[in-house]
Structures are given as structure tokens and as C-alpha cells.
Design a protein around this motif. Structure first.
Motif, PDB file in Angstrom:
ATOM      1  N   ALA A 155      -3.620 -39.083  40.288  1.00  0.00           N
ATOM      2  CA  ALA A 155      -4.136 -40.280  40.952  1.00  0.00           C
ATOM      3  C   ALA A 155      -4.374 -40.043  42.435  1.00  0.00           C
ATOM      4  CB  ALA A 155      -3.168 -41.449  40.750  1.00  0.00           C
ATOM      5  N   LEU A 156      -3.485 -39.275  43.079  1.00  0.00           N
ATOM      6  CA  LEU A 156      -3.677 -38.977  44.495  1.00  0.00           C
ATOM      7  C   LEU A 156      -4.896 -38.080  44.693  1.00  0.00           C
ATOM      8  CD1 LEU A 156      -2.755 -39.269  47.407  1.00  0.00           C
ATOM      9  CD2 LEU A 156      -1.197 -37.338  47.064  1.00  0.00           C
ATOM     10  N   ALA A 157      -5.082 -37.113  43.811  1.00  0.00           N
ATOM     11  CA  ALA A 157      -6.280 -36.278  43.882  1.00  0.00           C
ATOM     12  C   ALA A 157      -7.534 -37.136  43.763  1.00  0.00           C
ATOM     13  CB  ALA A 157      -6.238 -35.218  42.784  1.00  0.00           C
ATOM     14  N   GLU A 158      -7.516 -38.095  42.863  1.00  0.00           N
ATOM     15  CA  GLU A 158      -8.663 -38.990  42.708  1.00  0.00           C
ATOM     16  C   GLU A 158      -8.921 -39.783  43.984  1.00  0.00           C
ATOM     17  OE1 GLU A 158      -8.222 -39.807  37.874  1.00  0.00           O
ATOM     18  OE2 GLU A 158      -7.226 -41.136  39.321  1.00  0.00           O
ATOM     19  N   ARG A 159      -7.859 -40.260  44.628  1.00  0.00           N
ATOM     20  CA  ARG A 159      -8.023 -41.037  45.855  1.00  0.00           C
ATOM     21  C   ARG A 159      -8.554 -40.181  47.000  1.00  0.00           C
ATOM     22  NH1 ARG A 159      -2.954 -45.080  46.837  1.00  0.00           N
ATOM     23  NH2 ARG A 159      -4.485 -46.008  48.266  1.00  0.00           N
ATOM     24  N   LEU A 160      -8.076 -38.956  47.121  1.00  0.00           N
ATOM     25  CA  LEU A 160      -8.552 -38.073  48.187  1.00  0.00           C
ATOM     26  C   LEU A 160      -9.990 -37.634  47.937  1.00  0.00           C
ATOM     27  CD1 LEU A 160      -5.343 -35.935  48.851  1.00  0.00           C
ATOM     28  CD2 LEU A 160      -6.199 -37.884  50.171  1.00  0.00           C
ATOM     29  N   ASN A 161     -10.330 -37.418  46.681  1.00  0.00           N
ATOM     30  CA  ASN A 161     -11.721 -37.089  46.356  1.00  0.00           C
ATOM     31  C   ASN A 161     -12.654 -38.216  46.800  1.00  0.00           C
ATOM     32  OD1 ASN A 161     -10.788 -34.746  45.115  1.00  0.00           O
ATOM     33  ND2 ASN A 161     -10.919 -35.584  43.046  1.00  0.00           N
ATOM     34  N   ALA A 162     -12.213 -39.441  46.621  1.00  0.00           N
ATOM     35  CA  ALA A 162     -13.036 -40.595  46.994  1.00  0.00           C
ATOM     36  C   ALA A 162     -13.049 -40.833  48.498  1.00  0.00           C
ATOM     37  CB  ALA A 162     -12.527 -41.843  46.273  1.00  0.00           C
ATOM     38  N   GLY A 215     -18.767 -36.824  51.787  1.00  0.00           N
ATOM     39  CA  GLY A 215     -19.581 -36.012  50.890  1.00  0.00           C
ATOM     40  C   GLY A 215     -19.885 -36.702  49.581  1.00  0.00           C
ATOM     41  N   ASP A 216     -21.163 -36.800  49.256  1.00  0.00           N
ATOM     42  CA  ASP A 216     -21.609 -37.435  48.017  1.00  0.00           C
ATOM     43  C   ASP A 216     -21.865 -36.355  46.975  1.00  0.00           C
ATOM     44  OD1 ASP A 216     -22.457 -39.232  46.143  1.00  0.00           O
ATOM     45  OD2 ASP A 216     -24.474 -39.462  46.980  1.00  0.00           O
ATOM     46  N   PHE A 217     -20.786 -35.731  46.514  1.00  0.00           N
ATOM     47  CA  PHE A 217     -20.879 -34.696  45.495  1.00  0.00           C
ATOM     48  C   PHE A 217     -19.563 -34.663  44.740  1.00  0.00           C
ATOM     49  CE2 PHE A 217     -20.333 -32.809  49.778  1.00  0.00           C
ATOM     50  CZ  PHE A 217     -18.991 -32.439  49.705  1.00  0.00           C
ATOM     51  N   GLU A 218     -19.549 -33.960  43.628  1.00  0.00           N
ATOM     52  CA  GLU A 218     -18.327 -33.871  42.835  1.00  0.00           C
ATOM     53  C   GLU A 218     -17.266 -33.100  43.613  1.00  0.00           C
ATOM     54  OE1 GLU A 218     -16.671 -32.244  38.487  1.00  0.00           O
ATOM     55  OE2 GLU A 218     -18.778 -31.916  39.084  1.00  0.00           O
ATOM     56  N   LYS A 219     -16.063 -33.665  43.662  1.00  0.00           N
ATOM     57  CA  LYS A 219     -14.968 -33.035  44.405  1.00  0.00           C
ATOM     58  C   LYS A 219     -13.737 -32.868  43.523  1.00  0.00           C
ATOM     59  CE  LYS A 219     -16.324 -35.675  48.433  1.00  0.00           C
ATOM     60  NZ  LYS A 219     -15.965 -36.995  48.906  1.00  0.00           N
ATOM     61  N   LYS A 220     -12.894 -31.959  43.956  1.00  0.00           N
ATOM     62  CA  LYS A 220     -11.575 -31.792  43.366  1.00  0.00           C
ATOM     63  C   LYS A 220     -10.563 -31.538  44.476  1.00  0.00           C
ATOM     64  CE  LYS A 220     -12.649 -30.344  38.650  1.00  0.00           C
ATOM     65  NZ  LYS A 220     -12.352 -29.358  37.570  1.00  0.00           N
ATOM     66  N   THR A 221      -9.297 -31.698  44.135  1.00  0.00           N
ATOM     67  CA  THR A 221      -8.201 -31.573  45.112  1.00  0.00           C
ATOM     68  C   THR A 221      -7.068 -30.762  44.527  1.00  0.00           C
ATOM     69  OG1 THR A 221      -8.660 -33.658  46.269  1.00  0.00           O
ATOM     70  CG2 THR A 221      -6.385 -32.892  46.301  1.00  0.00           C
ATOM     71  N   MET A 222      -6.411 -29.981  45.376  1.00  0.00           N
ATOM     72  CA  MET A 222      -5.114 -29.395  45.025  1.00  0.00           C
ATOM     73  C   MET A 222      -4.108 -29.799  46.081  1.00  0.00           C
ATOM     74  SD  MET A 222      -4.827 -25.363  46.068  1.00  0.00           S
ATOM     75  CE  MET A 222      -3.072 -25.456  45.678  1.00  0.00           C
ATOM     76  N   LEU A 223      -2.884 -30.015  45.665  1.00  0.00           N
ATOM     77  CA  LEU A 223      -1.808 -30.398  46.569  1.00  0.00           C
ATOM     78  C   LEU A 223      -0.861 -29.229  46.764  1.00  0.00           C
ATOM     79  CD1 LEU A 223      -0.922 -33.946  45.131  1.00  0.00           C
ATOM     80  CD2 LEU A 223      -2.533 -33.371  46.961  1.00  0.00           C
ATOM     81  N   VAL A 224      -0.439 -29.047  48.011  1.00  0.00           N
ATOM     82  CA  VAL A 224       0.589 -28.057  48.325  1.00  0.00           C
ATOM     83  C   VAL A 224       1.614 -28.713  49.252  1.00  0.00           C
ATOM     84  CG1 VAL A 224      -0.385 -25.820  47.759  1.00  0.00           C
ATOM     85  CG2 VAL A 224      -1.234 -26.986  49.756  1.00  0.00           C
ATOM     86  N   THR A 225       2.249 -27.958  50.105  1.00  0.00           N
ATOM     87  CA  THR A 225       3.392 -28.498  50.844  1.00  0.00           C
ATOM     88  C   THR A 225       3.172 -28.584  52.344  1.00  0.00           C
ATOM     89  OG1 THR A 225       4.802 -27.502  49.148  1.00  0.00           O
ATOM     90  CG2 THR A 225       5.892 -28.282  51.130  1.00  0.00           C
ATOM     91  N   PRO A 268       6.951 -33.555  53.060  1.00  0.00           N
ATOM     92  CA  PRO A 268       6.122 -32.347  53.069  1.00  0.00           C
ATOM     93  C   PRO A 268       5.062 -32.377  51.975  1.00  0.00           C
ATOM     94  CG  PRO A 268       8.311 -31.864  52.198  1.00  0.00           C
ATOM     95  CD  PRO A 268       8.347 -33.262  52.692  1.00  0.00           C
ATOM     96  N   LEU A 269       3.821 -32.572  52.398  1.00  0.00           N
ATOM     97  CA  LEU A 269       2.703 -32.612  51.463  1.00  0.00           C
ATOM     98  C   LEU A 269       1.432 -32.244  52.208  1.00  0.00           C
ATOM     99  CD1 LEU A 269       1.939 -33.396  48.474  1.00  0.00           C
ATOM    100  CD2 LEU A 269       1.167 -35.573  49.432  1.00  0.00           C
ATOM    101  N   SER A 270       0.606 -31.449  51.576  1.00  0.00           N
ATOM    102  CA  SER A 270      -0.699 -31.119  52.137  1.00  0.00           C
ATOM    103  C   SER A 270      -1.701 -31.035  51.003  1.00  0.00           C
ATOM    104  CB  SER A 270      -0.648 -29.798  52.917  1.00  0.00           C
ATOM    105  OG  SER A 270      -0.258 -28.727  52.071  1.00  0.00           O
ATOM    106  N   ALA A 271      -2.983 -30.952  51.368  1.00  0.00           N
ATOM    107  CA  ALA A 271      -4.009 -30.966  50.335  1.00  0.00           C
ATOM    108  C   ALA A 271      -5.230 -30.195  50.792  1.00  0.00           C
ATOM    109  CB  ALA A 271      -4.399 -32.407  50.004  1.00  0.00           C
TER     110      ALA A 271
END
Length: 430
Positions: A87-94, A98-108, A274-277
Motif C-alpha cells: 500500500a505504501l508503494a502504491e501511495r509513493l507511486n501516485a 511523472g505520468d508513467f507506470e511506476k514501482k517502488t522498493m523500500l529500504v532503511t 528508519p525507512l527509505s524508498a
């Protein structure tokens, strides 16, 4: 009760010397206030270095963490994944430009986000070269400090850096580097040092953090976007410090209307956890093979819950608007101070939103740095109950990072302390 002095002595005996600290040992904090082991109260204009944009212990954040803790605190997303990460990846993608398909990875950490963005760019392009900029800060890991454009304290004494990293000048008219000269120098780098068709990524901060809160000109960022498109280079914008409403926009690059391929974020993302993306073009983010990116603690459930709360607070409390209001007040006050007789030591006031700084110089004709005066002002402010941070490649910039939730009366109190601290330090130096 343990005192600051006792804790300083214990730290000296038990903690690595290279871990730099201040003499304020926190015992509790609330919104924009912090109390130390001696019971002294401070207004916090560091906010954990732009981490606590929503203030210390925001009620919505604390409630979200408590609720998650009742369910589970760690499973490792690679072993037993959970919906909140998705869900957080979806929120960050939105939320990212940029008006294109996005994805997210989370790290620390911010450094992890930067390193994984570089890995994605290299996997996607099949190239290895990287262009970074003078004055940049991208982390303390080996690759992070190699990308960083400041030697002391980040690179000093640590030997050879990873290869195939070129540093171009960051525009800074106050220091004699125009936007045009910076672009010409980048052209010379491509002609003499690195083939642009061997460059995987170009990484830049829209507002430099450790480099002195220097703002990348809109035209410069737009030109870099053109250059990246011309040569097939992945454009990475490091929003670790400038993101999460700090500049009056969700991301600093929005001021310039620049859409990067990848954005790295951390600090304000999870309000102290601690969270990063890394968020960006889906085809670039997906370039590494499965298992090629990740980490045991990456996307920790408590940190993810905190991030969801932070995003809610930014929206519900209009923190982008609040950042602009705070910044306008800060810059107006500092500009007034700088215009006064005897305040020629203030060479420049600059900022976007609530990411502001003033630079101390020996004289405005040469803009020679005054690092001793900078340190004196920071120390004087601390003695008066205000936490400030310095930065800049010449150690002569004071950055102001209040929480975006700071009450206006506390903001006024802090600005009064800043003015009194500058006056006292200038008088002592005379």
C-alpha cells in the motif's frame, strides 16, 4: 538523574570516536521542543536533520505505530510480506512526479536508497559510469561517500573510492559558478573524462543538503533532463532531505517541473523511523533480477506504519502550505537582519519552503567564508535554547529545519534567539 556531562564522559569511553555528537543528550521531545538530561528545554531547528517534518511524536504517528506493534513488528518482507508495504508503494507511486507506470522498493536508510537506485540504473542501461556534483551528499557507505562531493569529514582518511564516478560543478553564483559554467564543465567532462554513452546515471539533489542548502536552478535541472534523454542516462533526483513537504512541495524537484526517472527519499518519510524508498519508472526499477535488491530490515512494518501516518498528516494538515508560510517568515526575518548596519557577515539568505539557510562571510565583496563565526552562532543559539545545524563545503552555512508543525509563537521565539545569537557572536568577534 544522569547529567549531560556524565553522558559525554561515558560516550567518550564507550562509543567510536568517529561518531560525532553534540553535548545535548535528549530525554524527551514533543513537536518542536526537546528536553535534555540537565532538564533544559530547546526549540528544535534540526528536526533530526529534516526527519521529524511532522514534529516529535505526532499523535497520529504514535497511534499508527502502537496499532502495528500489536500485530507484528518484523517478519522480513522477503519471507512473509504484508499489505502495508504494498500500500505504501502504491501511495509513493501516485505521489511522485511523472505520468508513467511506476514501482517502488523500500529500504532503511538514505544511502541504501541511493545505492539501490544506482544498481537499478546500471542494470537497466548495462553501463557503469555515474555523474554526481560538487557539494553533494549521498550517504556514508563506500559508494555513497564516493558520490558525495565533500571530502571532510565524509571521505577523509578512507582511501580509494569506487571508480567511474565523475563530479561536475553544482551551480553556485555566490561562489563564482554560474549555471552556464557548470554546464560547460559537464560538457568538458564528457569530452575528456567519461564517454556519456558509458554513463548509467546522473544523480543530483534539487536542494543540496550538506552542501549548504544551495538550490539547483530550474533551467539547470531542465537542461540536465535534456542531456540525460540525449544520451540515454537515467536521471536520479536525491530527495532524501528535500522531500516530504519540506520545500513547500511534496518533492523539491516539483519547483522546477522536472520529472526524474528515479527519486530517492528517506528522512521525513517515516517521521523518525528508519525507512527509505526508491520510486520511479517501472522498467528501470524492475531491471535488477529477483533477489538483486532488498534487505532484512527493508520496509520494516513499524516504519511503514509510521510512513502511512506521515503521508496522512502531510495531507490532512496541509503541510506543504505550512512549509511555505514558515519559510516566508524565516526568510523575511533573516533578510531584515542582513540589511542592518553591522550585519554584513550574512552573505546570502536562501531557501525553498521550510528548507532555509544563511551563509556567513568575512565580507560581501569576496564572500570569503567565516567558519569560526558560523560555529560561534550555533554555540550561542544552543546556550540560549535553540538547536541549529551548520553545513556547507566551507563550513559557513547555518541551516534552519523546524518541524512543519511548529507553533508560530515558537517560530517567533526561535527567530528572536537567532537574531540575538548573531548579534552576540558578531560583537564577540569584533
Amino acid at each position: 538523574m544522569t547529567t549531560n556531562a556524565e553522558l559525554i564522559a561515558r560516550k567518550s569511553a564507550a562509543v567510536a570516536r568517529g561518531v560525532g555528537t553534540r553535548g545535548i543528550y535528549a530525554t524527551r521531545a514533543e513537536n518542536a521542543e526537546l528536553w535534555d538530561a540537565d532538564g533544559r528545554r530547546f526549540i528544535d531547528f534540526a528536526a533530526g536533520i529534516a526527519v521529524n517534518n511532522t514534529g516529535h511524536r505526532h499523535p497520529k504517528l504514535m497511534a499508527a505505530i502502537a496499532e502495528q506493534a500489536q500485530a507484528f513488528t518484523h517478519t522480513c518482507f522477503h519471507v512473509a510480506p504484508y499489505e502495508s508495504y504494498v500500500a505504501l508503494a502504491e501511495r509513493l507511486n501516485a505521489a511522485t512526479p511523472g505520468d508513467f507506470e511506476k514501482k517502488t522498493m523500500l529500504v532503511t536508510t538514505g544511502a541504501e536508497a541511493v545505492e539501490n537506485a544506482i544498481k537499478m540504473a546500471r542494470a537497466y542501461t548495462g553501463r557503469s559510469g555515474i555523474v554526481a556534483f560538487s557539494g553533494a551528499f549521498h550517504g556514508r557507505t563506500l559508494l555513497g561517500m564516493a558520490l558525495t562531493g565533500k571530502v571532510a569529514p565524509y571521505k577523509k582518511g578512507f582511501g580509494a573510492m569506487p571508480p567511474e564516478i565523475a563530479h561536475a560543478p553544482f551551480p553556485n553564483p555566490l561562489h563564482g559558478v554560474s549555471e552556464e559554467e557548470a554546464l560547460r564543465h559537464l560538457e568538458r567532462i564528457f569530452a575528456s573524462s567519461v564517454d556519456p554513452e558509458r554513463v548509467a546515471a546522473m544523480i543530483i539533489e534539487p536542494v543540496q543538503g550538506e552542501g549548504g542548502f544551495t538550490i539547483a536552478p530550474k533551467g539547470f535541472l531542465l537542461k540536465l533532463r535534456e542531456i540525460c534523454d540525449q544520451y540515454g542516462i537515467v536521471m536520479i533526483l536525491d530527495e532524501v532531505q528535500a522531500g516530504m513537504a519540506r520545500t513547500g512541495r511534496m518533492f523539491g524537484c516539483e519547483h522546477a517541473g522536472v520529472v526524474p526517472d528515479l527519486i530517492t527519499m528517506a528522512k521525513g518519510l517515516a517521521g523518525g523511523f528508519p525507512l527509505s524508498a526508491v520510486t520511479g519508472r517501472a522498467d528501470i526499477v524492475d531491471a535488477p533480477n529477483p533477489g538483486g535488491v532488498g534487505g532484512t530490515y527493508a520496509g520494516n512494518p513499524l516504519a511503514v506504519a509510521a510512513a502511512h501516518a506521515v503521508l496522512d498528516v502531510i495531507e490532512d494538515e496541509n503541510l506543504c502550505v505550512r512549509a511555505d508560510e514558515i519559510g516566508e517568515k524565516i526568510r523575511a526575518r533573516l533578510t531584515t537582519i542582513a540589511a542592518r548596519q553591522g550585519m554584513e557577515c550574512i552573505g546570502e539568505v536562501r531557501g525553498l519552503g521550510a528548507m532555509n539557510a544563511f551563509e556567513l562571510v568575512t565580507d560581501r565583496a569576496t564572500n570569503a567564508p567565516d567558519a569560526p563565526l558560523t560555529a560561534a552562532i550555533v554555540a550561542e543559539a544552543e546556550a540560549r535554547g535553540l538547536i541549529l545545524l551548520s553545513c556547507g563545503t566551507r563550513y559557513n552555512v547555518i541551516r534552519l529545519l523546524p518541524p512543519l508543525t511548529i507553533p508560530m509563537e515558537q517560530l517567533d521565539e526561535a527567530l528572536n534567539i537567532i537574531e540575538a545569537s548573531i548579534e552576540a557572536a558578531v560583537q564577540a568577534a569584533a
